[in-house]
Design a protein around this motif. Structure first.
Motif, mmCIF file in Angstrom:
data_model
loop_
_atom_site.group_PDB
_atom_site.id
_atom_site.type_symbol
_atom_site.label_atom_id
_atom_site.label_comp_id
_atom_site.label_asym_id
_atom_site.label_seq_id
_atom_site.Cartn_x
_atom_site.Cartn_y
_atom_site.Cartn_z
ATOM 1 N N ALA A 192 -4.825 -24.222 105.309
ATOM 2 C CA ALA A 192 -4.225 -24.537 106.606
ATOM 3 C C ALA A 192 -3.074 -25.527 106.472
ATOM 4 C CB ALA A 192 -5.299 -25.116 107.531
ATOM 5 N N ALA A 193 -3.093 -26.348 105.450
ATOM 6 C CA ALA A 193 -2.030 -27.344 105.292
ATOM 7 C C ALA A 193 -0.745 -26.740 104.747
ATOM 8 C CB ALA A 193 -2.515 -28.472 104.379
ATOM 9 N N ILE A 194 -0.841 -25.721 103.855
ATOM 10 C CA ILE A 194 0.356 -25.167 103.210
ATOM 11 C C ILE A 194 0.716 -23.785 103.740
ATOM 12 C CG2 ILE A 194 -0.143 -26.491 101.110
ATOM 13 C CD1 ILE A 194 -1.129 -23.881 99.842
ATOM 14 N N LYS A 195 0.176 -23.432 104.879
ATOM 15 C CA LYS A 195 0.425 -22.084 105.382
ATOM 16 C C LYS A 195 1.883 -21.864 105.754
ATOM 17 C CE LYS A 195 -0.847 -23.358 110.119
ATOM 18 N NZ LYS A 195 -1.724 -23.054 111.271
ATOM 19 N N ASP A 196 2.632 -22.913 106.055
ATOM 20 C CA ASP A 196 4.038 -22.772 106.439
ATOM 21 C C ASP A 196 5.001 -23.087 105.309
ATOM 22 O OD1 ASP A 196 3.200 -22.145 109.004
ATOM 23 O OD2 ASP A 196 3.221 -24.253 109.652
ATOM 24 N N CYS A 197 4.507 -23.315 104.114
ATOM 25 C CA CYS A 197 5.384 -23.630 102.983
ATOM 26 C C CYS A 197 6.029 -22.360 102.430
ATOM 27 C CB CYS A 197 4.597 -24.341 101.887
ATOM 28 S SG CYS A 197 3.986 -25.964 102.377
ATOM 29 N N PRO A 198 7.260 -22.430 101.894
ATOM 30 C CA PRO A 198 7.968 -21.241 101.383
ATOM 31 C C PRO A 198 7.505 -20.841 99.996
ATOM 32 C CG PRO A 198 9.363 -23.154 101.169
ATOM 33 C CD PRO A 198 8.124 -23.636 101.853
ATOM 34 N N VAL A 199 6.249 -20.449 99.870
ATOM 35 C CA VAL A 199 5.699 -19.996 98.595
ATOM 36 C C VAL A 199 5.034 -18.649 98.813
ATOM 37 C CG1 VAL A 199 5.421 -22.306 97.627
ATOM 38 C CG2 VAL A 199 3.603 -21.326 99.040
ATOM 39 N N SER A 200 4.592 -18.058 97.728
ATOM 40 C CA SER A 200 4.023 -16.713 97.800
ATOM 41 C C SER A 200 2.651 -16.724 98.471
ATOM 42 C CB SER A 200 3.906 -16.135 96.400
ATOM 43 O OG SER A 200 3.007 -16.914 95.630
ATOM 44 N N LYS A 201 2.194 -15.531 98.854
ATOM 45 C CA LYS A 201 0.886 -15.398 99.484
ATOM 46 C C LYS A 201 -0.239 -15.773 98.508
ATOM 47 C CE LYS A 201 2.257 -11.785 102.764
ATOM 48 N NZ LYS A 201 2.010 -10.398 103.243
ATOM 49 N N GLU A 202 -0.036 -15.403 97.216
ATOM 50 C CA GLU A 202 -1.067 -15.745 96.243
ATOM 51 C C GLU A 202 -1.248 -17.257 96.137
ATOM 52 O OE1 GLU A 202 1.299 -13.632 95.780
ATOM 53 O OE2 GLU A 202 0.276 -11.703 95.572
ATOM 54 N N TRP A 203 -0.121 -17.960 96.178
ATOM 55 C CA TRP A 203 -0.221 -19.418 96.135
ATOM 56 C C TRP A 203 -0.931 -19.951 97.380
ATOM 57 C CZ3 TRP A 203 4.338 -22.885 94.093
ATOM 58 C CH2 TRP A 203 3.892 -24.206 93.984
ATOM 59 N N LYS A 204 -0.595 -19.452 98.542
ATOM 60 C CA LYS A 204 -1.247 -19.898 99.765
ATOM 61 C C LYS A 204 -2.726 -19.537 99.775
ATOM 62 C CE LYS A 204 2.952 -19.488 102.589
ATOM 63 N NZ LYS A 204 3.572 -18.837 103.760
ATOM 64 N N LEU A 205 -3.057 -18.401 99.163
ATOM 65 C CA LEU A 205 -4.459 -17.971 99.155
ATOM 66 C C LEU A 205 -5.288 -18.793 98.177
ATOM 67 C CD1 LEU A 205 -6.641 -15.965 100.122
ATOM 68 C CD2 LEU A 205 -5.918 -14.451 98.259
ATOM 69 N N ASN A 206 -4.733 -19.011 96.967
ATOM 70 C CA ASN A 206 -5.475 -19.731 95.935
ATOM 71 C C ASN A 206 -5.171 -21.224 95.919
ATOM 72 O OD1 ASN A 206 -6.777 -17.432 94.170
ATOM 73 N ND2 ASN A 206 -4.690 -16.767 94.609
ATOM 74 N N CYS A 207 -4.188 -21.652 96.712
ATOM 75 C CA CYS A 207 -3.843 -23.066 96.860
ATOM 76 C C CYS A 207 -3.423 -23.700 95.542
ATOM 77 C CB CYS A 207 -5.008 -23.854 97.467
ATOM 78 S SG CYS A 207 -5.506 -23.267 99.083
ATOM 79 N N ARG A 208 -2.771 -22.947 94.684
ATOM 80 C CA ARG A 208 -2.221 -23.472 93.442
ATOM 81 C C ARG A 208 -1.266 -22.433 92.874
ATOM 82 N NH1 ARG A 208 -7.780 -23.361 89.747
ATOM 83 N NH2 ARG A 208 -8.229 -21.136 89.984
ATOM 84 N N PRO A 209 -0.272 -22.859 92.092
ATOM 85 C CA PRO A 209 0.688 -21.877 91.557
ATOM 86 C C PRO A 209 0.077 -20.940 90.536
ATOM 87 C CG PRO A 209 1.100 -24.047 90.655
ATOM 88 C CD PRO A 209 0.090 -24.227 91.738
ATOM 89 N N CYS A 210 -0.924 -21.405 89.813
ATOM 90 C CA CYS A 210 -1.641 -20.578 88.845
ATOM 91 C C CYS A 210 -2.886 -21.318 88.426
ATOM 92 C CB CYS A 210 -0.752 -20.276 87.627
ATOM 93 S SG CYS A 210 -0.419 -21.726 86.607
ATOM 94 N N PRO A 211 -3.854 -20.636 87.819
ATOM 95 C CA PRO A 211 -4.970 -21.375 87.236
ATOM 96 C C PRO A 211 -4.454 -22.267 86.118
ATOM 97 C CG PRO A 211 -5.545 -19.065 87.489
ATOM 98 C CD PRO A 211 -4.071 -19.172 87.748
#
Length: 938
Positions: A192-211
């Protein structure tokens, strides 16, 4: 060369932090943009975020800062305590450095795991902090460290775990499991905090750029140095090993770490479900060799490295994706920190530097290949994103507000919910509390059993406190740790609930200092009947104590219950017997409260009397008189009245000219003449009671048993309960008048009338007993005999007359008592004496002063009665009758009944205990005073 934007290019904390003793406060770090701004040539390039965390030892230079300095070939971080390191910096904070040329952002976490931070935290604790408060302080720092770690695991591609020794710390396994559990709890909040950030859906879903990939850096101790010639103890020097000892140590640590994390399921087959990953086919452990303390070996090593560098061609610097390949082809160079591991000779592989170790993982990020760390039959590819600097800053700022600080009002609600989920960490990290709670929970049943052992069904507060102390002692023998105080309070509450749930004894004490035997109950209101089925029940007090007492006159005895209020003790019992025995006897009534309203109230908030008033009362009680006194040791005589009583009520000798003509009566105040008719005095009249108030009933009784001749001095008192030979009154001989023999013929009639005969109970004193002075003329003295008896009565109804403070009257023959009354009138008589017949128990029985018998002859005497009782040691007040001084009429057999109990508006005066001296409970001397009454003029 990498060129950072500034020596501290980006700082995420630490700001000013407040000192705290019990709980740490999360600082409010802010992102400071790099100066100058990002170059346009690198604006669209992605960046790799490398996080560094771990522990440090007490070495002079911090290891984590030196590693970053080595990797960027620049002295960026201070290796010693600088000016920015104040003593208050105990909170965790993150420092950042953006190497713009290499497109690497370094995040350095400093927390209580570092020696400098730990030292500051110890200094911030005060000396008097309790064990539980200190535990909360350290656990607060641990929770703060975990939140910072969760933040780094959410924004970094690669993480370096730095450890100051060459052994793996297994506590990291519990820490990572706690972080994984916390991450699963807060994932919806982070989304909910990063839902408006300009990043990919995977990042918004997993809340990190990668494992993130976790790498381990260990520091080798100097005591574990290995030889560099390839020979080892127990090995063959002709066959050197393929790998150096340090590399073999790295492989062993990799195997150990991987097995531990797989066993605890921190690592699973699917990397996307894990908190972090480790590479399957790449090294993820690096051991930093110990510094060589031999200066000769150090110089030789530097000389050898310089010779190698001079022989080889130094290529031109190349930027871009080919940097790593060029470094692999170029000669191996020592790092900035001196981590040069030279060739081991023969076919042994050359160890890489720390920068090369890290760069092989960074290259996978910068080339957008990502990490393929999933294993198993059907590995699932994990998501990967290489953000630009601006995008990463937007996401990182949001996460920093939600996880660490709470300064953004828009994210305040999410941050509060995240803090509510931090309690998940306690189950993993707070092993001390878990152990303490288990111990305390096992100790509670033992403490409850100790509390309930040997308990009666109903018991008092004293018994409750004693049993609770025993329970706490048993609890303290078994309970340990930080939860001790919390479960001790629970033990208090449990014991109180058990006591108040039907086991609480009535706390009311009787006037003889005995507890009511009923459980907690209510008293019935006037006109209300007892109701045992009510909760709590409605009933009267009862201590199951019974005693035998006599009535007002002493002629009838009856059993009585142990009284709980002063009216039942001093009025109701005697009123009940008065109907059967002494209701028709002549008496002197004492003034009591006369209400003028239907609902009078007791006096409340009574003001204390001024010292001048108290001294005036003392003078009133002991006012000197010039009249002739016959009381031994007491020359005072007072006819002052109290509470408006007129002189007409003092009998025929109350208007004697001798006293009033010589000593004018003291003028009575308005308060004394007009007692209150609205408020009454609770309790009894005493020296500390306010003026102008009267009690509702009198606790004293003054009866006339008959004329003076009704007492026979040869047989004594003919009343029940007296011990044999102890019912005789003491004789008190008083001189009435002295005159010369020549005057007798002029004053006495000659007709032989009755006036020429002695009055009853009079005896003539011979010349040897005259009290006149020396002279030729002979004098004849007239005398009168008054009989006095202080009667004591114990709880079993046994009575006796006392002839002194420690002596009982014992008349062996029919002649009566031989002791004079001057002894008892000239001293303070005890209110309580030991009973002559004690019981079988160890507790002593006391007899209490119950009555005063006075036989007043038919003679011109004024016998003034003024009893003053002090039923306890100071500051116990002095009790007296509602009419302080009473003149007894002549020719009467009078009995004064003393109160059964003494009480003020503050409570009762209890009988003496076993260890209390009886001389503190006394009747002040001066109970009786006698003076001659002048005959009326002819």
């Amino acid at each position: 060369r990498s060129q950072p934007a500034s020596p501290r290019a980006m700082v995420m904390g630490p700001p000013a932090r407040a000192r705290t003793h019990t709980r740490t406060h999360t600082p409010t770090p802010t992102f400071k943009a790099a100066e100058p701004r990002e170059d346009a040539a690198f604006r669209d390039d992605g960046l790799c975020v490398v996080g560094i965390f771990g522990k440090s030892n007490t070495q002079p230079g911090p290891m984590k800062e030196s590693l970053i300095n080595a990797m960027v070939d620049k002295h960026v971080f201070s290796l010693f305590d600088g000016a920015e390191d104040d003593d208050d910096a105990t909170d965790s904070h993150i420092q950042a450095l953006y190497n713009q040329e290499n497109r690497v952002l370094y995040l350095l976490l400093s927390s209580v795991s570092d020696s400098r931070q730990l030292l500051r935290a110890c200094r911030s604790l005060s000396a008097g902090v309790s064990h539980s408060d200190a535990h909360d302080f350290w656990k607060g720092l641990d929770r703060q460290h975990c939140l910072h770690l969760l933040y780094m695991f959410s924004v970094c591609h690669v993480l370096l775990l730095v450890h100051p020794s060459q052994t793996f710390d297994v506590t990291y396994d519990r820490l990572f499991r706690a972080l994984d559990a916390l991450r699963q709890k807060v994932l919806p909040l982070i989304r909910a905090a990063i839902k408006d950030c300009p990043v990919s859906k995977e990042w918004k879903l997993n809340c990190r750029p990668c494992p993130p990939r976790l790498l381990f850096v260990f520091q080798m101790n100097a005591s574990l140095k290995v030889s560099t010639n390839g020979s080892e103890s127990g090995g063959n020097p002709d066959k050197p090993k393929k790998h150096s000892p340090r590399r073999r140590l790295q492989h062993a640590l990799e195997d150990q770490i991987y097995r531990i994390f797989r066993k605890s399921r921190v690592l699973t087959n699917q990397s996307s479900n894990c908190l972090f990953t480790v590479p399957a086919n790449q090294a993820f452990v690096y051991v930093v060799p110990a510094a060589d303390k031999d200066p000769v070996s150090t110089l030789l090593g530097q000389l050898r490295s310089n010779c190698i560098l001079s022989e080889q061609e130094i290529p031109a610097p190349v930027t871009g994706p080919r940097r790593y390949q060029q470094m692999r082809r170029s000669a191996r160079q020592p790092s900035c920190s001196g981590d040069l591991i030279g060739s081991m000779g023969g076919s042994q592989l050359v160890d890489c530097s720390l920068k090369e170790f890290l760069w092989q993982h960074v290259e996978l990020v910068l080339t957008k290949k990502g990490f393929d760390d999933s294993v198993g039959r059907n590995p699932q590819p994990s998501h990967f994103e290489l953000p630009t600097y601006n995008k990463w800053v937007q996401v990182a700022s949001k996460l920093f507000q939600v996880l660490i600080t709470n300064t953004d009002e828009e994210l305040a609600e999410l941050a509060a919910k995240v803090q509510g989920q931090v309690k998940v960490l306690d189950g993993f990290l707070d092993a001390d509390t878990k152990f303490s709670e288990n111990r305390c929970q096992k100790a509670l049943p033992l403490a409850h059993s100790a509390y309930q052992s040997n308990l009666p069904h109903n018991y008092t507060t004293t018994v409750h406190k004693n049993q609770l102390a025993q329970a706490l002692q048993v609890y303290s023998q078994h309970a340990r740790g930080v939860a001790f105080q919390r479960y001790a309070l629970q033990l208090h509450e449990d014991c109180y609930k058990f006591w108040s749930n039907g086991h609480q004894l009535c706390e009311e004490r009787s006037l003889t200092d005995q507890h009511c035997v009923h459980k907690f109950h209510l008293l019935p209101q006037p006109g209300e009947k007892p109701d045992l089925d009510h909760n709590p029940p409605v009933m009267n007090h009862n201590s199951r104590g019974r005693s035998t007492s006599s009535c007002n006159c002493g002629r009838k005895q009856a059993p009585r219950e142990d009284p709980f209020d002063i009216q039942a003790a001093n009025y109701d019992f005697y009123q009940m017997l008065e109907e059967k025995c002494c209701g028709k006897l002549e008496r002197i009534e004492f003034p009591v409260f006369q209400p003028s309203t239907p609902d009078p109230a007791p006096a409340s908030n009574q003001t204390q009397r001024l010292p001048s008033e108290a001294s005036a009362d003392a003078e009133r009680l002991k006012e000197p008189s010039t009249a002739q006194s016959h009381t031994p040791g007491d020359t005072s005589l007072s006819l002052a009245l109290s509470l408006g009583q007129s002189t007409d009520s003092l009998g025929p000798y109350g208007d004697g000219d001798g006293s009033e003509s010589q000593v004018p009566p003291k003028r009575l105040s308005l308060v004394d003449r007009q007692p209150s008719t609205v408020e009454y005095l609770p309790g009894m009249m005493h020296s500390s009671s306010p003026k102008g108030l009267l009690p509702k009933f009198s606790s004293w009784s003054l009866l006339k048993l008959g004329p003076a001749k009704s007492y026979n001095c040869h047989t004594g008192l003919e009343q029940p309960g007296f011990l044999p030979g102890s019912s005789f009154l003491l004789a008190w001989d008083l001189v009435i008048r002295s005159r010369s023999e020549e005057d007798t013929g002029l004053t006495e009639p000659l007709d032989g009338g009755p006036s020429s005969w002695p009055a009853p109970n009079k005896s003539l004193v011979g010349k040897r007993g005259t009290t006149g002075g020396l002279g030729r003329s002979r004098r004849r003295d007239d005398a009168a005999r008054v009989f006095v008896g202080f009667e004591y009565e114990d709880s079993r109804g046994r009575r006796f007359i006392s002839c002194g403070p420690d002596k009982i009257v014992k008349a062996l023959g029919p002649g009566g008592a031989k002791d004079p009354a001057t002894r008892v009138l000239n001293t303070d008589m005890p209110l309580y004496v030991p009973s002559p017949s004690q019981g079988r128990g160890l507790k002593p029985h006391f007899a209490q002063l119950a009555r005063l018998f006075i036989v007043v002859p038919d003679a011109p005497l004024e016998i003034t009665l003024n009893p003053q009782v002090q039923p306890g040691p100071p500051p116990c007040p002095v009790f007296y009758m509602e009419q302080s001084e009473v003149v007894l009429p002549p020719d009467g057999f009078w009995v004064l009944r003393f109160p059964y109990s003494y009480a003020t508006d503050r409570g009762p005066c209890f009988p003496p205990k076993e260890n209390q001296p009886l001389n503190n409970f006394k009747v002040l001397r001066g109970v009786l005073r006698a003076s001659t009454a002048n005959p009326p003029p002819p």
